[in-house]
Write an enzyme that holds these catalytic residues in place. Structure first.
Site, mmCIF file in Angstrom:
data_model
loop_
_atom_site.group_PDB
_atom_site.id
_atom_site.type_symbol
_atom_site.label_atom_id
_atom_site.label_comp_id
_atom_site.label_asym_id
_atom_site.label_seq_id
_atom_site.Cartn_x
_atom_site.Cartn_y
_atom_site.Cartn_z
ATOM 1 C CE LYS A 1 22.085 20.118 -14.021
ATOM 2 N NZ LYS A 1 23.108 20.941 -14.675
ATOM 3 N NE ARG B 1 24.997 22.256 -10.807
ATOM 4 C CZ ARG B 1 25.870 22.201 -11.800
ATOM 5 N NH1 ARG B 1 27.153 22.027 -11.547
ATOM 6 N NH2 ARG B 1 25.461 22.300 -13.047
ATOM 7 N N GLY C 1 32.740 21.291 -18.658
ATOM 8 C CA GLY C 1 32.275 20.227 -19.536
ATOM 9 C C GLY C 1 31.735 19.006 -18.816
ATOM 10 C CG HIS D 1 22.837 30.813 -15.738
ATOM 11 N ND1 HIS D 1 23.197 29.678 -16.441
ATOM 12 C CD2 HIS D 1 22.510 30.385 -14.492
ATOM 13 C CE1 HIS D 1 23.090 28.621 -15.665
ATOM 14 N NE2 HIS D 1 22.677 29.018 -14.477
ATOM 15 C CG ASP E 1 19.713 22.014 -16.397
ATOM 16 O OD1 ASP E 1 18.808 22.796 -16.762
ATOM 17 O OD2 ASP E 1 20.915 22.319 -16.410
ATOM 18 C CG ASN F 1 50.015 48.316 -8.765
ATOM 19 O OD1 ASN F 1 49.732 48.546 -9.942
ATOM 20 N ND2 ASN F 1 49.569 49.052 -7.755
ATOM 21 C CB THR G 1 26.897 19.734 -16.593
ATOM 22 O OG1 THR G 1 27.262 20.202 -15.306
ATOM 23 C CG2 THR G 1 25.385 19.578 -16.656
#
Length: 324
Positions: A201, A203, A235, A138, A178, A45, A237
């Protein structure tokens, strides 16, 4: 005399999940140790079972698991492995996460959104992790989400030294894709002695991975441009940023990123891009369909191994990056 004296010697043990065993084996080789034999399988499962085949009692345990696809499965396996170590009476549990999943969800952009990067940190802490070692988050603020020490490693020395050795630095321009990556790009400039340019840029907030590039700020005409980013997912950006650089007269474009997520249409976009070379590290496994001549993968195993050794020996992880 009361009590019992021990020798006081510490013991390090290295464990790996199933997400990216090649990197774990490289790290083990660098440290000169073997990975602890682990029995792990999925029930019919989808439930995950883990059992270590050696005692971890009193040991300083380092558990390596990178959050690659299918990301939710490997995060769950890591949490189960942490819990198993806690219940096996490990002295300490250090979670080595070369790629930290959900790191892009580090803040609320709009109402009724989660901060999933914080949730991942809370889950690790609740499972029993004492420390996190990770590579190129990040955003730096994620370090504050975990209630304990976080050692943040950088791929910049590995990537920048590779690029600097193969390109004429007098013709080099470092480009941030960016505004959010400008600080990292500045460090590249300092290391390579190169000027900086920025791709502006916008978004689309309602469409994932949808980016419109507007303009290039800085001189890129007849220059070899190095686009620096923390990760490449689909890919879109980075390829759009590269197109903007070529449209502004760039002689060549090299793309570098720590984490090659490379999901969805990434394979076709990288193959069809005018970019001469994509340089990643091995924090994530590279999909077999992307084993192209223009893709170079550099190893982070020596850096991760040195950090693990510093943690185990109560040394300084920061000293590994003091030259930056």
């Amino acid at each position: 005399m009361t009590g019992i004296k021990t020798t006081g010697e510490k013991k390090m043990m290295l464990f790996s999940g199933r997400a990216h065993p090649e990197l774990a084996e490289e790290v083990a080789h660098q440290l000169g140790v073997g990975l602890v034999p682990t029995k792990a399988f999925d029930f019919a499962n989808g439930e995950i079972y883990v059992r270590y085949q050696e005692s971890a009692r009193g040991a300083d345990c380092f558990l390596i698991q990178s959050h690659t696809a299918p990301i939710n499965k490997w995060i769950m396996e890591q949490l189960i492995m942490i819990d198993a170590l806690k219940r096996a009476s490990a002295r300490s549990i250090t979670v080595v996460v070369p790629f930290y999943g959900y790191a892009r969800q580090d803040k609320k952009h709009r109402g009724r959104e989660p901060i999933s990067a914080r949730l991942i940190a809370d889950l690790m802490k609740t499972a029993g992790a004492d420390r996190i070692v990770t590579v190129d988050l990040h955003t730096d603020q994620i370090m504050g989400f975990f209630d304990g020490p976080v050692d943040h490693l950088f791929a910049l020395p590995v990537l920048a030294d590779y690029v600097g050795a193969k390109v004429d630095r007098n013709k080099l321009t470092v480009v941030s894709p960016d505004a959010g990556r400008v600080r990292v790009a500045d460090r590249w400039c300092d290391r390579l002695g190169a000027p900086l340019a920025i791709v502006h840029k916008r978004r689309d907030k309602d469409v994932a991975n949808q980016v419109t590039v507007h303009e290039v700020v800085g001189d890129v005409k007849d220059r070899v441009c190095v686009l620096v980013d923390d990760m490449i997912d689909t890919g879109g950006t980075i390829c759009a940023a590269a197109d903007a650089l070529f449209a502004n007269g760039a002689a060549d474009v090299i793309v570098t990123a720590t984490h090659g997520v490379l999901s969805g249409p990434a394979a076709d976009r990288l193959k069809n891009s005018k970019v001469s070379e994509f340089v990643f590290t091995n924090t994530l496994p590279t999909p077999s369909e992307l084993e192209l001549d223009k893709i170079t993968v550099l190893s982070m195993a020596p850096t991760v191994a040195r950090a693990i050794r510093e943690v185990f020996e109560d040394g300084s992880v920061t000293s590994l990056f003091d030259e930056q």
